[in-house]
Scaffold this active site. Structure first.
Site, short mmCIF file in Angstrom:
data_model
loop_
_atom_site.label_atom_id
_atom_site.label_comp_id
_atom_site.label_asym_id
_atom_site.label_seq_id
_atom_site.Cartn_x
_atom_site.Cartn_y
_atom_site.Cartn_z
N THR A 141 0.86 -1.18 0.00
CA THR A 141 0.00 0.00 0.00
C THR A 141 0.90 1.23 0.00
O THR A 141 2.12 1.12 -0.02
CB THR A 141 -0.90 0.03 1.25
OG1 THR A 141 -0.11 0.34 2.40
CG2 THR A 141 -1.60 -1.30 1.46
N CYS A 142 0.27 2.42 0.05
CA CYS A 142 1.08 3.64 0.07
C CYS A 142 1.90 3.76 1.35
O CYS A 142 2.91 4.46 1.38
CB CYS A 142 0.19 4.86 -0.10
SG CYS A 142 -1.11 4.99 1.15
N GLN A 212 -7.78 -3.71 1.85
CA GLN A 212 -6.56 -4.09 1.15
C GLN A 212 -6.11 -5.49 1.55
O GLN A 212 -5.60 -6.26 0.73
CB GLN A 212 -5.47 -3.05 1.43
CG GLN A 212 -5.77 -1.71 0.77
CD GLN A 212 -4.96 -0.57 1.35
OE1 GLN A 212 -4.58 -0.57 2.52
NE2 GLN A 212 -4.69 0.44 0.53
N GLY A 285 -5.31 23.94 -1.45
CA GLY A 285 -4.00 23.39 -1.10
C GLY A 285 -4.14 22.04 -0.41
O GLY A 285 -5.15 21.35 -0.59
N MET A 287 -4.60 21.09 2.82
CA MET A 287 -5.73 20.96 3.74
C MET A 287 -7.06 21.10 3.01
O MET A 287 -8.01 20.37 3.30
CB MET A 287 -5.63 22.03 4.84
CG MET A 287 -4.45 21.83 5.78
SD MET A 287 -4.55 20.27 6.70
CE MET A 287 -5.89 20.62 7.81
N GLY A 288 -7.13 22.01 2.04
CA GLY A 288 -8.35 22.18 1.27
C GLY A 288 -8.71 20.92 0.51
O GLY A 288 -9.89 20.52 0.44
#
Length: 539
Positions: A141-142, A212, A285, A287-288
């Protein structure tokens, strides 16, 4: 004598300074050669003599009985096979996990080792082609790359898997050793159970990892090498992960500021739904983007995003194709705010975007009665004076942090409860795994007694002469009945079918080893393991 031999050897391996000291050109390995001053005539005569002796030795070797050579070769081969079997009997097969995760390795190392889901079956086949690996699975996974194997030898298995990981990634073995972690048997099993339960994730109790783990089992089914033990390990991990989430509800409660912002706004909405709510996000950004993703996860299908440029918004829109994201420039921020019920702000502006005089000019929806400002920016994008308005409700990052802290504390308590469930499931898995150890013994004991029964039945019938089919059947039934009664006791003690009076794993294993020793079954069982391994390698 030893001193003389050492002296001769040291002379023979050095270059003499005296030209009269020359090595004798002797090809016969049975004779030792010493250096001594010789004239050409004497050296030539001695060389001729030695050649005659070597030819004589060669003729004697050719005259040896060829059958004797065959017997010697067969004996050597048997010894080699015995040593291979002994190599595996010295160590019991182990479950091992070798991996790197977000806690042990930086992302630039992990990304080199990442394996796409479509390549997991091929990775299993490559791992099981290694000399000491029986079964395998890959969880990539990541946040982690973990290789689970059943190894015939712990030390050799770890070495082979580490070298394989180095080969596929280009990361050196020495660098892998700096970042990898290794766990064996019960510790490896507990680790996977904790991973599936979300206890090993960055966000405690996150649910994506269980999906996963399920995918590992789904893609592994039918792949040669994803066999009984590894398949059972992942099956039990999935059961554990489900139990932890159901019985502790560890996934509930936001544990990040962005997710807390979205959930807080949801609780303040009249119908606790984003279905008909007009949502404005200012800032696209880091957080957005997280706010937008959490909104999508909570059922928000349409939103307006205000940002300096459209590039970041376009990337988010490409990622969330099912969500309608409308881009607006900063110049239209106030117009967009006037039409929004909930406003999320997350920009890097040094000055407030909304002051009291701005907010009081914005019309308010009659159903809501007020407008929600959720400000996750530092410095704040919404001035504190806005909260003085009856038509506005403002929450900043400190308000959200209190919610996050309370949720984290609650999850930690639930994690302690989860460990009790994990320990219970670990014992169930270990009992199941130990019961598998008896299966080869049961099969070999049955086959061993069947060979004796069939052989003795043939001897008996040959001595009895002409008898009727009915008599033959009676004798056959007698032999079968006796064998079943002989097997009943050992089978009852070796099997573990979930009965309340089932033997404890350690008692069952002790009985199993005793049966193996009494009937000399261990060698046959190990040979089967080696044969299976060799057949897989040939494929």
């Amino acid at each position: 004598m030893a001193a003389a031999f050492g002296f001769a050897t040291s002379i023979a391996t050095s270059t003499p300074s005296n030209p009269n000291l020359r090595p004798l050109a002797v090809s016969c390995p049975q004779l030792q050669t010493f250096y001594k001053p010789l004239n050409n005539r004497r050296a030539s005569a001695l060389n001729q003599s030695l050649r005659v002796r070597c030819e004589s030795v060669s003729q004697n070797l050719n005259s040896i009985d060829k059958e004797e050579l065959k017997r010697s070769s067969a004996m050597a081969l048997a010894q080699l096979k015995a040593s291979a079997i002994d190599r595996y009997t010295k160590e019991k097969s182990s479950i091992i996990v070798i991996g790197l995760n977000v806690h042990t390795a930086p992302v630039d190392v992990r990304e080199k080792l990442a394996i796409q889901e479509a390549q997991w079956p091929q990775a299993i086949r490559e791992l099981c082609a290694l000399n000491h690996i029986e079964e395998a699975a890959v969880l990539s996974t990541c946040n982690r790359i973990e290789v689970y194997v059943v190894a015939l030898s712990q030390h050799r298995g770890v070495k082979e898997v580490t070298e394989w990981m180095s080969k596929i990634s280009g990361v050196s073995v020495s660098e892998l050793c700096q970042h990898r972690f290794m766990l064996y048997n019960k510790d490896a099993t507990r680790h996977l159970f904790e991973v599936a339960s979300g206890l090993n994730s960055i966000v405690l109790g996150e649910g994506q990892i269980l999906a996963q783990v399920k995918q590992v089992k789904k893609l592994g089914q039918g792949v040669d090498g994803f066999n009984k033990k590894i398949g059972g390990l992942f099956e039990h991990a999935i059961i554990t992960g489900k139990r932890v989430r159901t019985e502790t509800n560890i996934s509930s409660g936001s544990v990040s500021v962005s997710s807390a912002a979205v959930e807080l706004a949801l609780m303040k909405l009249p119908e606790s739904s984003y279905a008909t709510t007009r949502v404005l996000v200012i800032g696209a950004g880091k957080m957005g983007k997280l706010v937008i993703k959490h909104l999508a996860a909570k059922g928000c299908k349409e939103m307006v995003v205000v940002n300096r440029t459209e590039e970041k918004v376009a990337l988010i829109r490409e990622e969330l194709k099912d969500i309608q994201i409308i881009y607006k420039p900063l110049s239209e921020m106030m117009a967009c705010a006037a039409e929004a019920d909930v406003i999320f702000t997350s920009t890097a502006s040094d000055t407030p975007l909304f002051l009291k005089e701005h907010a009081q000019t914005l019309p308010v929806d009659t159903e809501m009665g007020r407008r929600l400002f959720i400000d996750i920016s530092v410095p704040r994008n919404v001035g504190p004076c806005v909260s003085d308005l009856e038509t506005a409700e403002v929450y900043n990052v400190d308000d959200l942090k209190d919610i996050v802290a309370a949720n984290k504390e609650d999850r930690l308590r639930k994690a302690m409860e989860a460990q009790i469930i994990i320990s219970e499931e670990l014992e169930h898995f270990e009992a199941w795994k130990d019961s598998l150890e008896a299966v080869p013994t049961i099969k070999k004991l049955r086959a061993y007694l069947e060979r004796i029964r069939a052989s003795e039945l043939d001897k008996c019938l040959s001595k009895m002469g002409d008898i009727t089919d009915k008599q033959k059947k009676a004798i056959y039934d007698l032999s079968m009945g006796m064998m079943k009664k002989f097997l009943h006791g050992p089978m009852q003690h070796l099997r573990c079918d979930g009965r309340s009076d089932c033997q404890k794993p350690e008692e069952m294993l002790e009985i199993m080893h005793a049966v193996n020793r009494m009937f000399d079954l261990e060698t046959e069982i190990i040979l089967d393991t080696v044969r299976t391994k060799m057949e897989r390698i040939k494929k």
